[in-house]
Write a protein that holds these residues in place. Structure first.
Motif, short mmCIF file in Angstrom:
data_model
loop_
_atom_site.label_atom_id
_atom_site.label_comp_id
_atom_site.label_asym_id
_atom_site.label_seq_id
_atom_site.Cartn_x
_atom_site.Cartn_y
_atom_site.Cartn_z
N CYS A 91 43.03 52.47 43.21
CA CYS A 91 43.81 53.09 44.36
C CYS A 91 43.46 52.39 45.72
N ASN A 92 43.34 50.86 45.71
CA ASN A 92 42.98 50.25 47.08
C ASN A 92 44.05 49.36 47.52
N SER A 93 45.35 49.72 47.00
CA SER A 93 46.48 48.75 47.47
C SER A 93 46.41 47.35 47.16
N LEU A 94 45.71 46.99 46.24
CA LEU A 94 45.68 45.50 46.02
C LEU A 94 46.65 45.01 45.15
N VAL A 95 47.09 43.89 45.69
CA VAL A 95 48.29 43.07 45.06
C VAL A 95 47.80 41.66 44.57
N GLY A 96 48.26 41.35 43.32
CA GLY A 96 47.69 39.99 42.85
C GLY A 96 47.92 39.73 41.53
N LYS A 97 47.34 38.79 41.10
CA LYS A 97 47.47 38.33 39.51
C LYS A 97 46.09 38.16 38.76
N ILE A 98 45.94 38.91 37.97
CA ILE A 98 44.72 38.48 36.80
C ILE A 98 44.96 37.79 35.62
N ASP A 99 44.67 36.49 35.88
CA ASP A 99 44.83 35.96 34.58
C ASP A 99 43.77 35.78 33.78
N SER A 100 43.75 34.94 32.95
CA SER A 100 42.70 34.68 32.16
C SER A 100 41.43 33.67 32.35
N ILE A 101 41.58 33.09 33.62
CA ILE A 101 40.44 32.35 34.16
C ILE A 101 40.00 33.05 35.52
N SER A 102 40.42 34.28 35.79
CA SER A 102 39.89 35.20 36.66
C SER A 102 38.58 35.24 36.73
N SER A 123 51.10 40.44 36.16
CA SER A 123 50.06 40.07 35.23
C SER A 123 50.41 40.84 33.92
N HIS A 124 49.82 40.38 32.85
CA HIS A 124 49.62 40.94 31.34
C HIS A 124 48.29 41.10 31.48
N ILE A 125 47.93 42.15 30.66
CA ILE A 125 46.37 42.34 30.21
C ILE A 125 45.94 41.23 29.36
N SER A 126 45.05 40.47 29.99
CA SER A 126 44.45 39.44 29.53
C SER A 126 43.66 39.78 28.06
N PRO A 127 43.77 38.75 27.00
CA PRO A 127 42.64 39.16 25.92
C PRO A 127 41.24 39.06 26.38
#
Length: 878
Positions: A91-102, A123-127
């Motif tokens: 709940c920190n109002s974060l916006v962005g993308k979490i990809d597999s190279i994060s 984002s999808h939930i990365s493997p």
């Protein structure tokens, strides 16, 4: 400092020296690679303050290299190794993308990770999440992840808590195989929340005995609930709600988890049986949701053992008998929801002082209101509507209910008196409302109220007092209700002019005064601003023109001015209203031709147009038909207008001619598309463009002066159920294309000049002679006049072969007549719901309750989700 003693000064210096020495001697605990990974992760995200739900301080704002990363907000390190082991950015109002190279995945020693309630919508939930081999707690809920949940999550063998619940605006899926694999591999799992995740699977038989919380709400589960779930020894929360293809049954004996279960929610699950006595063993239960479960029979006395119960929801079932008095004595009960059942008899005394909300609506309770209601000093919501309560109630009855914010007494047979001579300022008030200074919703529909219109307190937002016997003019003091959002005064005997000052209530979204005796002209200076969505003045005695000021109401969706004495030409300028869905001007004195201006986007969302019983002339408005976009496209997602905050109390109603009967139907806008231009003076031919209005369900252009042939293009109206072209001057044959209209139930071509053979097959086998009478040139079934070599005997043979289908048709016709005529007042309340249930195959028991509960469920979900989140936080160490 100069006044300080020597000893005190020396001690202060010693403390400062010690603190300096201690702080300067401590090395940075955080490893450099860990702080670097965190800062890289921070750079891929932004903070959007408009998304704030719970935190006004953002943890990542404290992240900088000058401070040990183990001191950063939301970060906890291992004191020995310096690795980051916990990261909480919930709940920190974060916006962005979490990809597999994060760089997040460089924190390989994480044991707890919480990214919930942010916005990672791209984002999808990365493997890669499956490589956090030390992870014991993972929470990615309400973070707008989407797509397939990777099977690698089942590799996290140390997981004790997995929360992947999703909002209803995003789609997450978990393959059925992966669901079973997850439950099989994660043997230490204690908390699992997959709310809103599409699983489309049965529930596996084997579960970890460690489970304390199992939430699979709205996960598209089907099949039978394994009874072993009810016997998990440590289970505190079980939520399988909103899985409408799931069924099950309760254990008849004591549940193994009965001593620990706190929350049980099976809303919408088909339990289909009695409530067992074994529910009484759940003595720790705080919340019980069993709404829409298809359960029947009486409430067992054993529920009196639930001394810790606060929320009891048994709505929308087939429960019957009297409501046990023990229910009203439960010491902790705050919310009681027993609406939409078959409870009967008199209401027992209510002895609980803890009750805040009581909903007993839509039952068959009878007799007088128990006096014990007066003792519910803490109650905020009281709904006793749609029962058989009777007798007189004094206006002082509710005097002590100071916290009451919603009162529902509609559709009973209650009359109000003032025997106690309460001193108040209303000329003849029937309900003493000014004492309820916090009252927001008042529902007194369909009772026996008489006299002048009572004026509620200024805090009232929703005022429903339709279908009574109120008379006199509307008091101007009603304009002081500056917070009013909905005003329903329909079906009374109110008279006089419409108050000009009503236009000053900027919050007003619904104004319904249909079927009164209001006179005068429509106000020309309404200033409702952008709030007004529904205006219904049908069935009054209004005169003059349709004021052009209505074009200012850009939010207007429903406008019904039918059955008045308006004298005007067609108000084409209403076509500039972008959201208008319903326009009814029937039975007025409108006249002239309907000419369409050469501009785009006229009536873009109109789905119901009723101009019948006026004096319009010349040709049918071909130009107008070209603009009706919503009638030219079949939109399965079309919804009726909603009015948030009214708790589902108000539904738009519009009078239409359907199946040959005039009636008033509700919630129709996503079921019916209507064009009714009947009983005017239109001439010329039927334009072929009308065949492009493929979304139309009811088309009536009867009782005009139309000439020429019936265009074959009307055979493209695949959804049309009622087609009336009667009482015109049409010639030629009935188009053969009409045989493909398989939805057609009412068909009327009577009193034209048609000739030739009547098409055969499909629905034409169900129509009777009266569909064709007055056309001497027609022949073929069902008429006795054969076509060509046909004979009466052959006709009779054919008819005999259709007995079954005709008997079915007769049943449908009888059904519709019963649905349309079976109400003494002539109303067709709920017709559209019945139609929807039949057309989709849904059970009728669901029809009568879904309207009332759907809004409550929707509005309560977010509150419940917040409560569940807090529950998880409090019990994170369970």
């Amino acid at each position: 400092m100069l006044n300080m003693g020597y000893g005190q000064f020396s001690f202060l210096l010693f403390v400062c020296f010690c603190q300096f020495s201690f702080s300067s001697s401590i090395p940075h605990l955080c490893r450099k690679d860990q702080s670097s990974a965190l800062l890289k992760f921070k750079k891929t995200l932004t903070v959007d303050p408009s998304l704030v739900l719970c935190n006004f301080y953002y943890y990542t704002s404290s992240w900088n290299m000058s401070i040990d990363c183990c001191s950063w907000d939301g970060v906890i390190c291992d004191e020995m190794t310096g690795y980051v082991i916990e990261l909480d950015l919930s709940c920190n109002s974060l916006v962005g993308k979490i990809d597999s190279i994060s760089s997040l995945f460089q924190l390989s020693h994480l044991e707890r990770l919480d990214l919930s309630e942010n916005n990672f919508s791209s984002s999808h939930i990365s493997p890669e999440f499956g490589k956090f081999s030390s992870l014991t707690h993972l929470d990615l809920s309400w973070a707008d992840f989407s797509g397939q949940i990777p099977s690698e999550i089942s590799h996290l063998s140390k997981l004790q808590s997995l929360v992947l619940s999703t909002s209803y605006s995003t789609v997450q899926r978990l393959a059925a195989h992966d669901f079973r694999l997850l439950l099989q591999n994660l043997t230490l799992l204690r908390v699992l929340d997959l709310t809103g995740v599409s699983i489309s699977s049965t529930i596996p038989l084997n579960f970890s005995s460690h489970f304390t919380m199992l939430v699979l709400e709205q996960s598209e589960l089907y099949g039978v609930i394994p009874e072993s779930i009810f016997h998990l020894p440590k289970l505190k929360m079980l939520d399988l709600s909103s899985n409408y293809q799931l069924s099950g049954y309760f254990p008849k004996t004591k549940w193994n988890s009965s001593a620990s279960l706190i929350h049980l929610n099976l809303l919408g699950v088909n339990i289909s049986g009695n409530l067992p006595e074994s529910l009484g063993y759940l003595t720790s239960l705080n919340t019980l949701f069993l709404a829409l479960c298809n359960i029947w029979g009486p409430i067992p006395e054993s529920l009196s053992n639930l001394t810790h119960i606060e929320y009891l929801f048994l709505a929308g079932n087939f429960l019957n008998g009297t409501i046990p008095s023990s229910i009203f004595s439960l010491p902790s009960l705050t919310n009681l929801e027993l609406s939409n059942n078959h409870f009967s008899g008199q209401l027992e005394d209510i002895k609980s002082n803890s009750l805040l909300s009581i909903d007993l609506g839509y039952n068959q309770l009878q007799g007088h209101l128990p006096k014990s209601i007066q003792n519910l000093v803490n109650v905020t919501n009281l709904d006793l509507s749609f029962n058989n309560f009777s007798g007189s109630v004094d206006v002082s009855f509710f005097l002590d209910l100071k916290h009451l914010s919603s009162l529902g007494l509609s559709y009973n047979s209650i009359s109000f008196t003032n025997e106690n001579k309460v001193n108040f300022t209303l000329p003849e008030s029937l309900v003493y409302l000014h004492h309820f200074q916090s009252l927001e919703t008042i529902d007194l529909r369909s009772n026996s109220l008489q006299g002048s219109l009572p004026i509620p307190p200024n805090t009232t937002r929703f005022f429903f007092i339709s279908e009574n016997n109120l008379s006199g003019e509307i008091p101007s003091s009603i304009c002081n209700l500056t917070s009013l959002g909905m005003l329903d005064l329909a079906r009374n005997n109110l008279k006089g002019a419409i108050l000009q000052c009503l236009g000053n209530i900027s919050s007003l979204r619904v104004l319904d005064m249909h079927h009164n005796s209001l006179t005068g002209t429509l106000p020309t200076t309404f200033r409702f601003g952008s709030s007004l969505r529904s205006l219904n003045l049908h069935g009054n005695k209004l005169e003059g023109k349709v004021p052009q000021s209505l074009s200012n109401y850009k939010e207007l969706q429903v406008l019904d001015l039918g059955h008045n004495h308006l004298n005007d030409t067609f108000p084409m300028w209403l076509g500039t209203l972008p959201k208008l869905q319903v326009l009814s001007l029937r039975s007025n004195e409108l006249h002239g031709s309907i000419r369409t201006p050469m501009i785009e986007n006229i009536f873009p969302n109109l789905r119901m147009l009723d101009l019948s019983s006026n004096a319009f002339t010349e040709n049918l408005p071909t130009g107008l038909f070209q603009h009706l976009k919503s009638m030219r496209t079949i939109d399965q997602t079309m919804n009726a207008p909603r009015y948030e905050g009214a708790d589902g109390y108000y539904q738009d109603s519009v009078a239409v001619v359907s199946k040959g009967f005039e009636c008033e139907i509700v919630r129709i806008l996503y079921l019916y598309t209507v064009i009714d231009l009947s009983s005017n003076k239109f001439g010329g031919q039927i334009p072929s463009i009308m065949g492009e209005l493929i979304a139309v369900h009811i088309l009536n252009i009867s009782h005009n002066g139309l000439k020429g042939h019936i265009p074959p293009s009307l055979g493209s109206l695949s959804l049309v159920e009622s087609l009336d072209l009667s009482s015109n001057h049409l010639v030629g044959e009935i188009p053969a294309q009409f045989a493909s209209l398989t939805s057609l139930e009412v068909f009327n071509l009577s009193y034209n000049h048609l000739e030739g053979c009547i098409p055969q097959g499909n629905q034409f086998q169900t129509f009777e002679n009266n569909s064709y009478e007055g056309n001497d040139g027609l022949c073929g079934l069902p008429l006795s006049k054969g076509c060509g070599n046909d004979s009466v005997s052959e006709t009779n043979d054919t008819v005999s072969g259709l007995d079954d289908e005709e008997s079915n048709s007769e049943f449908l016709n009888d059904f519709w007549k019963g649905a349309l005529m079976g109400y003494g007042s002539g109303l067709c309340i709920g017709l559209s719901i019945i139609y929807f249930m039949i057309s989709t195959g849904k059970p009728m028991w669901l029809a009568r309750i879904i309207v009332e509960l759907e809004h409550k469920i929707m509005m309560g979900r977010r509150k419940k989700q917040r409560r569940q989140r807090n529950y998880r936080k409090r019990n994170n160490q369970l």
